[in-house]
Design a protein around this motif. Structure first.
Motif, mmCIF file in Angstrom:
data_model
loop_
_atom_site.group_PDB
_atom_site.id
_atom_site.type_symbol
_atom_site.label_atom_id
_atom_site.label_comp_id
_atom_site.label_asym_id
_atom_site.label_seq_id
_atom_site.Cartn_x
_atom_site.Cartn_y
_atom_site.Cartn_z
ATOM 1 N N ASP A 356 0.816 -1.210 0.000
ATOM 2 C CA ASP A 356 0.000 0.000 0.000
ATOM 3 C C ASP A 356 0.856 1.270 0.000
ATOM 4 O O ASP A 356 0.336 2.386 0.117
ATOM 5 C CB ASP A 356 -0.938 0.024 1.201
ATOM 6 N N GLY A 357 2.169 1.110 -0.155
ATOM 7 C CA GLY A 357 3.066 2.256 -0.183
ATOM 8 C C GLY A 357 3.595 2.661 1.170
ATOM 9 O O GLY A 357 4.466 3.542 1.258
ATOM 10 N N ALA A 358 3.109 2.052 2.228
ATOM 11 C CA ALA A 358 3.598 2.366 3.569
ATOM 12 C C ALA A 358 5.025 1.842 3.738
ATOM 13 O O ALA A 358 5.437 0.904 3.054
ATOM 14 C CB ALA A 358 2.678 1.744 4.621
ATOM 15 N N PRO A 359 5.793 2.416 4.663
ATOM 16 C CA PRO A 359 7.162 1.949 4.858
ATOM 17 C C PRO A 359 7.210 0.518 5.382
ATOM 18 O O PRO A 359 6.341 0.092 6.145
ATOM 19 C CB PRO A 359 7.740 2.932 5.874
ATOM 20 N N ARG A 360 8.220 -0.207 4.945
ATOM 21 C CA ARG A 360 8.404 -1.596 5.378
ATOM 22 C C ARG A 360 9.423 -1.624 6.526
ATOM 23 O O ARG A 360 10.507 -1.043 6.408
ATOM 24 C CB ARG A 360 8.907 -2.445 4.207
ATOM 25 N N ARG A 361 9.091 -2.282 7.608
ATOM 26 C CA ARG A 361 10.009 -2.360 8.733
ATOM 27 C C ARG A 361 11.111 -3.367 8.452
ATOM 28 O O ARG A 361 10.857 -4.502 8.028
ATOM 29 C CB ARG A 361 9.258 -2.761 10.006
ATOM 30 N N VAL A 362 12.331 -2.953 8.665
ATOM 31 C CA VAL A 362 13.475 -3.841 8.458
ATOM 32 C C VAL A 362 13.506 -4.871 9.577
ATOM 33 O O VAL A 362 13.447 -4.508 10.763
ATOM 34 C CB VAL A 362 14.784 -3.036 8.426
ATOM 35 N N PRO A 363 13.569 -6.163 9.250
ATOM 36 C CA PRO A 363 13.521 -7.210 10.284
ATOM 37 C C PRO A 363 14.662 -7.091 11.296
ATOM 38 O O PRO A 363 15.811 -6.876 10.926
ATOM 39 C CB PRO A 363 13.642 -8.510 9.465
ATOM 40 N N GLU A 364 14.332 -7.230 12.561
ATOM 41 C CA GLU A 364 15.329 -7.189 13.619
ATOM 42 C C GLU A 364 15.814 -8.600 13.908
ATOM 43 O O GLU A 364 15.034 -9.493 14.207
ATOM 44 C CB GLU A 364 14.730 -6.567 14.883
ATOM 45 N N GLN A 365 17.107 -8.799 13.781
ATOM 46 C CA GLN A 365 17.714 -10.111 14.049
ATOM 47 C C GLN A 365 19.217 -9.916 14.156
ATOM 48 O O GLN A 365 19.822 -9.228 13.323
ATOM 49 C CB GLN A 365 17.384 -11.095 12.921
ATOM 50 N N TYR A 366 19.815 -10.500 15.135
ATOM 51 C CA TYR A 366 21.270 -10.435 15.257
ATOM 52 C C TYR A 366 21.913 -11.248 14.141
ATOM 53 O O TYR A 366 21.536 -12.392 13.872
ATOM 54 C CB TYR A 366 21.715 -10.980 16.616
ATOM 55 N N VAL A 367 22.892 -10.645 13.466
ATOM 56 C CA VAL A 367 23.628 -11.312 12.396
ATOM 57 C C VAL A 367 25.110 -11.237 12.743
ATOM 58 O O VAL A 367 25.687 -10.141 12.823
ATOM 59 C CB VAL A 367 23.363 -10.649 11.030
ATOM 60 N N ALA A 368 25.716 -12.385 12.972
ATOM 61 C CA ALA A 368 27.122 -12.408 13.373
ATOM 62 C C ALA A 368 28.014 -11.823 12.282
ATOM 63 O O ALA A 368 27.857 -12.126 11.100
ATOM 64 C CB ALA A 368 27.549 -13.847 13.673
ATOM 65 N N ASN A 369 28.950 -10.960 12.696
ATOM 66 C CA ASN A 369 29.909 -10.364 11.772
ATOM 67 C C ASN A 369 31.171 -10.037 12.572
ATOM 68 O O ASN A 369 31.244 -9.017 13.255
ATOM 69 C CB ASN A 369 29.329 -9.102 11.121
ATOM 70 N N VAL A 370 32.149 -10.933 12.487
ATOM 71 C CA VAL A 370 33.343 -10.841 13.322
ATOM 72 C C VAL A 370 34.080 -9.526 13.109
ATOM 73 O O VAL A 370 34.493 -8.860 14.068
ATOM 74 C CB VAL A 370 34.279 -12.033 13.047
ATOM 75 N N ASP A 371 34.250 -9.124 11.840
ATOM 76 C CA ASP A 371 35.037 -7.923 11.547
ATOM 77 C C ASP A 371 34.334 -6.657 12.026
ATOM 78 O O ASP A 371 34.981 -5.719 12.506
ATOM 79 C CB ASP A 371 35.316 -7.838 10.046
ATOM 80 N N TYR A 372 33.031 -6.616 11.909
ATOM 81 C CA TYR A 372 32.272 -5.462 12.377
ATOM 82 C C TYR A 372 32.286 -5.399 13.904
ATOM 83 O O TYR A 372 32.451 -4.337 14.500
ATOM 84 C CB TYR A 372 30.836 -5.559 11.855
ATOM 85 N N GLU A 373 32.150 -6.558 14.525
ATOM 86 C CA GLU A 373 32.114 -6.603 15.984
ATOM 87 C C GLU A 373 33.475 -6.282 16.595
ATOM 88 O O GLU A 373 33.544 -5.791 17.728
ATOM 89 C CB GLU A 373 31.617 -7.970 16.442
ATOM 90 N N SER A 374 34.553 -6.518 15.848
ATOM 91 C CA SER A 374 35.883 -6.179 16.360
ATOM 92 C C SER A 374 36.055 -4.668 16.513
ATOM 93 O O SER A 374 36.963 -4.198 17.196
ATOM 94 C CB SER A 374 36.971 -6.721 15.421
#
Length: 465
Positions: A356-374
């Motif tokens: 309907d054109g309304a904004p879509r909520r981005v799903p919340e979920q933890y995604v492991a990422n070693v380099d980002y977490e460092s």
């Protein structure tokens, strides 16, 4: 050996497998022809002058390519083009804080260049307003030319509003008409000289990608790959170290800027070369690399996107409707069950809103990422929010910044003409599963097409472990 020394030595022994063919700048005579054509359009529209504006933008760039197209000026400015060819053109510039000296070129065909100054108490310790000073200088010159009561055509973009508003305030008896469409029509078909610029830009894209393939191996960072790509193309004449993205993760669904990811087995790498610029003209390609073993679904997605581009490529010729290229490419998706049809208006795509054109909520979920977490951060959302192609179309025109952009869609009934240049990129991203972005750059010729990005393969580049 320091990490910086190691990075610098990654390109040891690299040579592209072809010789780059630099194109000379567009000759001055072609700029004269452009002004002559613009003046003719202005005469037909009963204008006394055309005023063209490009504003300054971040990164010492400009908001559009109109000034560079008309007089080869790469800075901000307001160009006054009297319709009467006996009256010379005047360029008003240097009203931003973009400190580039000399200004990276010489404007062609202008009678005078006027330096305005970026006034301001904080900047220069003196009173003044660059907007007011610019408009006042333009109005003064128009009045000197006797152009202050008739009709003026305006060419610019959304950043031009302050110029147009100032003109209307200071010359209220003048009629103003948006004539940006004139330049759009002029830029629709590229001349032989313009085609040479895009061809050179595509070669630089291929060279950059070959350099990226040369240095990529486990343990190398996305920063180092990006740097290799940048050095290889800019050392041969590329105008910018930006305009392309590198995405690396284990699904092939990343497309962005480097952040410190180290290449590992199972990674899929997307080199989305969105704009390699040469003499103000740009080309675009997209390539994929696979590191070690990847999943069967990922292999299918890579093969599908490669197949899609080739199905469309086989149809390129003068007279073919762009919607037929779109249809041919997305038949590869339909045949494999990824999509049910190729309709742009209803096709799911990665950045789609709700039905309907309304904004879509981005799903919340933890995604492991070693380099980002460092770095003390973490990913807590799944990107993109929906599965499907990155864009609900197959591609779009390329050329010069500010030229009219057409998209290769199911509703584009326009037919290809010799001199048109465009990219066809087949894309698919399914979050936490599989993704690919693969494409080439094409020039329509009298008898068919020329693949401008012909020095690197659409096939996924394989990196063994």
């Amino acid at each position: 050996m320091t990490s910086i020394q190691r990075c610098e030595r990654l390109l040891d022994g690299f040579e592209p497998d072809f010789t780059f063919e630099p194109a000379p700048p567009i000759p001055a005579a072609e700029f004269e022809q452009r002004i002559e054509r613009l003046r003719r359009e202005a005469i037909v529209a009963e204008h006394d002058a055309i005023i063209v504006h490009a504003d300054g933008a971040n990164g010492f760039s400009v908001s559009n390519g109109f000034l560079r197209y008309l007089c080869d000026w790469a800075r901000e400015g307001v160009l006054v083009i009297p319709t009467d060819p006996r009256q010379g053109m005047h360029l008003f510039s240097f009203f931003t804080e973009n400190v580039i000296l000399p200004p990276g070129g010489e404007p062609l065909g202008v009678e005078a260049i006027w330096q305005i100054s970026p006034f301001g108490r904080e900047y220069s310790g003196r009173t003044g307003n660059r907007h007011h000073s610019t408009v006042s200088a333009v109005v003064k010159r128009l009045k000197e030319l006797g152009i202050n009561r008739g009709s003026i055509g305006l060419v610019g973009d959304t950043t031009s509003n302050w110029v147009w508003a100032g003109l209307r305030e200071q010359m209220p008896q003048t009629k103003y008409t948006d004539e940006s469409g004139i330049l759009h029509r002029m830029q629709h078909i590229l001349s032989v000289n313009e085609q040479a610029q895009v061809r050179a830009a595509a070669q630089l894209a291929d060279i950059g990608y070959q350099a990226a393939c040369h240095v990529t191996r486990p343990g190398v960072s996305d920063h180092e790959i990006y740097a290799a790509f940048t050095f290889a193309q800019m050392s041969r004449g590329g105008e910018s170290g930006d305009g392309y993205q590198i995405g690396i993760n284990q699904w092939g669904t990343a497309c962005g800027k480097p952040y410190g990811h180290k290449v590992r087995s199972g990674d899929l790498i997307n080199m989305y070369v969105s704009a390699i610029e040469y003499h103000g003209y740009w080309a675009q390609i997209a390539r994929m690399m696979a590191v070690g073993e990847i999943t069967a679904r990922q292999e299918e997605t890579l093969e599908m996107c490669t197949d899609a581009v080739r199905r469309a490529e086989a149809l390129i010729r003068p007279g073919v409707p762009f919607r037929e290229l779109h249809q041919a490419a997305f038949s590869a998706y339909i045949d494999r069950g990824y999509l049910t049809d190729d309709i742009t208006a209803t096709m799911p795509y990665n950045w789609d809103a709700m039905p309907d054109g309304a904004p879509r909520r981005v799903p919340e979920q933890y995604v492991a990422n070693v380099d980002y977490e460092s770095q003390g951060r973490s990913l807590n959302h799944v990107y993109p929010a929906t599965r499907g192609p990155h864009n609900p179309n197959l591609g779009h025109s390329v050329g010069s910044h500010g030229n009219p952009k057409f998209n290769v869609t199911s509703h584009n009934t326009e037919r290809a003409e010799p001199g048109m240049v465009f990219v066809l990129h087949a894309q698919w991203l399914d979050p936490l599963s599989d993704g690919a972005n693969i494409g080439d750059c094409y020039l329509v010729t009298e008898n068919g097409y020329e693949k401008l990005s012909c020095h690197s393969s659409l096939e996924t580049f394989r990196i063994g472990i």
